[in-house]
Design an enzyme around this catalytic site. Structure first.
Site, PDB file in Angstrom:
ATOM      1  N   LYS A 290       0.822  -1.220   0.000  1.00  0.00           N
ATOM      2  CA  LYS A 290       0.000   0.000   0.000  1.00  0.00           C
ATOM      3  C   LYS A 290       0.854   1.268   0.000  1.00  0.00           C
ATOM      4  O   LYS A 290       0.401   2.310  -0.459  1.00  0.00           O
ATOM      5  CB  LYS A 290      -0.972  -0.022   1.168  1.00  0.00           C
ATOM      6  CG  LYS A 290      -2.001  -1.130   0.983  1.00  0.00           C
ATOM      7  CD  LYS A 290      -3.225  -0.989   1.828  1.00  0.00           C
ATOM      8  CE  LYS A 290      -4.263  -2.034   1.450  1.00  0.00           C
ATOM      9  NZ  LYS A 290      -3.802  -3.429   1.647  1.00  0.00           N
TER      10      LYS A 290
HETATM   11  C1  LIG Z   1      -4.413  -4.554   1.030  1.00  0.00           C
HETATM   12  C2  LIG Z   1      -3.625  -5.808   0.916  1.00  0.00           C
HETATM   13  C3  LIG Z   1      -3.981  -6.824   0.006  1.00  0.00           C
HETATM   14  C4  LIG Z   1      -5.224  -6.749  -0.864  1.00  0.00           C
HETATM   15  O1  LIG Z   1      -5.125  -5.773  -1.859  1.00  0.00           O
HETATM   16  P1  LIG Z   1      -6.436  -5.237  -2.616  1.00  0.00           P
HETATM   17  O2  LIG Z   1      -5.977  -4.085  -3.405  1.00  0.00           O
HETATM   18  O3  LIG Z   1      -7.402  -4.840  -1.525  1.00  0.00           O
HETATM   19  O4  LIG Z   1      -6.969  -6.347  -3.438  1.00  0.00           O
HETATM   20  C5  LIG Z   1      -3.160  -7.953  -0.097  1.00  0.00           C
HETATM   21  N1  LIG Z   1      -2.069  -8.089   0.690  1.00  0.00           N
HETATM   22  C6  LIG Z   1      -1.699  -7.133   1.583  1.00  0.00           C
HETATM   23  C7  LIG Z   1      -0.501  -7.363   2.430  1.00  0.00           C
HETATM   24  C8  LIG Z   1      -2.453  -5.960   1.733  1.00  0.00           C
HETATM   25  O5  LIG Z   1      -2.082  -5.047   2.630  1.00  0.00           O
END
Ligand SMILES: *Cc1c(COP(=O)(O)O)cnc(C)c1O
Length: 471
Positions: free
Chosen positions: A113
């Protein structure tokens, strides 16, 4: 470039208008009117660029209301070796011939993120400065999203963050990550309750329109288009590292929850990136795998939403999925409104299995899917460590498990690494009988002084706190 809503409203907006907004006024999500196409010569030119300059090239196709020099400066300030740990920013790790991990989790909070949120912090500061405005970001987190937002917004002019989290329920590492921030524009509110209480409070505060206006309350949730477009960049960067010529095709497997990450892959593919398959990997919360297998999209109730060892994928509905369905249905906003605005609310599901469009999800858009459960995660973490000496986190393990099932001969498979193992140490210990390595900058963070206010699970208490700290 203009933006429209997936639910068919006639208004068109520019990038900086939707940057600070959440949903479109009709309840839909914003998408560009069309996807810019990238030709062979452009791909060849982009191969040689640094990550920051590649980001600038891609973003400038979608952003025409920030001067080019400013946008380039924002990209160069965001994607640095200092923040992301390597010059490549998203280095590709080869596990075996034709099978790679793309490292997206070397940013400040060790999860992918950061890739988008770090850019968002700089874009927010820029746009708010230009307007002479302020924004107070209010959010609820059980871990990942909240810390990525705080690390992106710390020290940014014009922005304050008020992040609620369930008191005493995050892991000591997650608490230390968030609460050790000493920046005066970052406010941690530990709510005496569970995550749902935090979310309810955030909703109640945002629904008080007078309070919202007076205190300039905003959010940074995963439906923000700027976050999505920032993620498009690393699909190109991964492709360039795995191939030598634009004639080659690759596939990506994406550990998925809210469908934001893999939706960025869909956008990259629509732009002309030579992607064979986009594989959606889910955990026990298999809303998306069910859709791609059966054509039925069935959201789950809270009793049906499992708490798993890949918790950032524990979702009951996939908030970005509407964007893909809009494309799948030939951009028919009226149908998207009927499905997401009406049927889903009434029946909790919709069924496209008999719609000719459903076959296109695979054939035209390259989607495939699979599911991974706790035992799969343990086995995959163990196998990857034993055979390659590489420690992967639980979410990435879901990706690796499903990627192995969906690999095709002659097509390189890139699994997106979405977090580092240190964030989910308990499951690593369960799988390997040893603690994950901790990056040097995180050694001893549990002992740093903490900056957090404990508040009652009460809307007024949170409003009072915000009002008292908005001066
Ligand atoms: C947010 C997240 C996901 C999922 O991603 P999306 O964009 O919501 O599909 C997968 N793995 C981790 C570690 C995350 O923080």
């Amino acid at each position: 470039m203009k933006y429209l809503s997936t639910r068919g409203a006639p208004e068109r907006k520019r990038f900086c208008e939707i940057l600070l907004e959440g949903l479109a006024p009709d309840g839909g999500l914003y998408l560009p009117e069309s996807y810019p196409k990238v030709d062979d010569a452009t791909l060849t030119r982009w191969r040689r660029l640094s990550y920051a300059d590649l980001a600038f090239e891609i973003l400038s196709l979608y952003i025409d209301d920030i001067p080019a020099d400013d946008l380039r400066a924002i990209c160069r300030k965001t994607y640095t070796e200092d923040v992301f740990g390597t010059q490549a920013i998203v280095p590709l790790k080869k596990l075996e011939e034709g099978f790679y991990l793309e490292a997206l989790s070397n940013g400040p909070t060790l999860a992918f993120k950061d890739m988008a949120m770090q850019l968002l912090g700089n874009l927010f500061e820029y746009e708010l400065g230009r307007r002479g405005e302020e924004l107070n970001i209010l959010g609820a987190t059980s871990g990942d999203t909240g810390s990525a937002a705080e690390y992106a917004m710390r020290g940014k002019r014009g922005v304050r963050v008020f992040m609620t989290s369930p008191h005493g329920r995050m892991s000591p590492f997650q608490q230390a990550q968030m609460f050790s921030l000493q920046d005066t524009n970052i406010h941690n509110l530990a709510v005496k309750g569970v995550f749902d209480d935090c979310q309810d409070i955030v909703k109640a505060v945002s629904n008080d329109l007078e309070f919202k206006r007076k205190y300039k309350i905003g959010t940074v949730n995963s439906i923000n288009w700027a976050r999505l477009v920032a993620q498009v960049v690393y699909y190109f960067a991964g492709y360039f590292q795995a191939t030598k010529s634009n004639a080659e095709r690759v596939s990506f497997t994406v550990p998925s929850g809210n469908f934001g990450n893999v939706c960025a892959g869909h956008v990259a593919r629509m732009m002309g990136l030579p992607v064979e398959r986009l594989v959606v990997a889910t955990n026990e919360n298999d809303v998306l795998d069910e859709f791609f297998r059966t054509g039925v999209y069935r959201v789950r109730g809270s009793a049906d939403t499992h708490e798993t060892s890949s918790p950032s994928m524990d979702i009951s509905k996939a908030s970005n999925f509407e964007r893909f369905v809009f494309d799948l249905l030939g951009r028919d906003g009226a149908r998207v409104l009927a499905l997401f605005g009406e049927q889903l609310g009434k029946n909790g599901q919709f069924d496209l299995s008999r719609d000719p469009a459903f076959a296109q999800a695979r054939a035209t858009y390259g989607f495939a899917s699979g599911k991974s459960v706790h035992a799969d995660r343990l086995a995959t973490i163990r196998d990857t460590f034993q055979r390659f000496g590489v420690m992967i986190d639980t979410h990435t393990a879901d990706g690796v498990k499903v990627a192995r099932e969906q690999r095709q001969p002659g097509v390189p498979m890139i699994v997106l690494e979405t977090a580092l193992p240190i964030k989910f140490a308990a499951t690593i210990v369960e799988a390997l009988g040893r603690e994950p390595e901790r990056p040097a900058k995180f050694v001893g963070i549990e002992n740093l002084p903490k900056r957090v206010a404990v508040v009652e699970a009460d809307v007024q208490a949170v409003k009072d706190y915000i009002a008292a700290h908005c001066r």
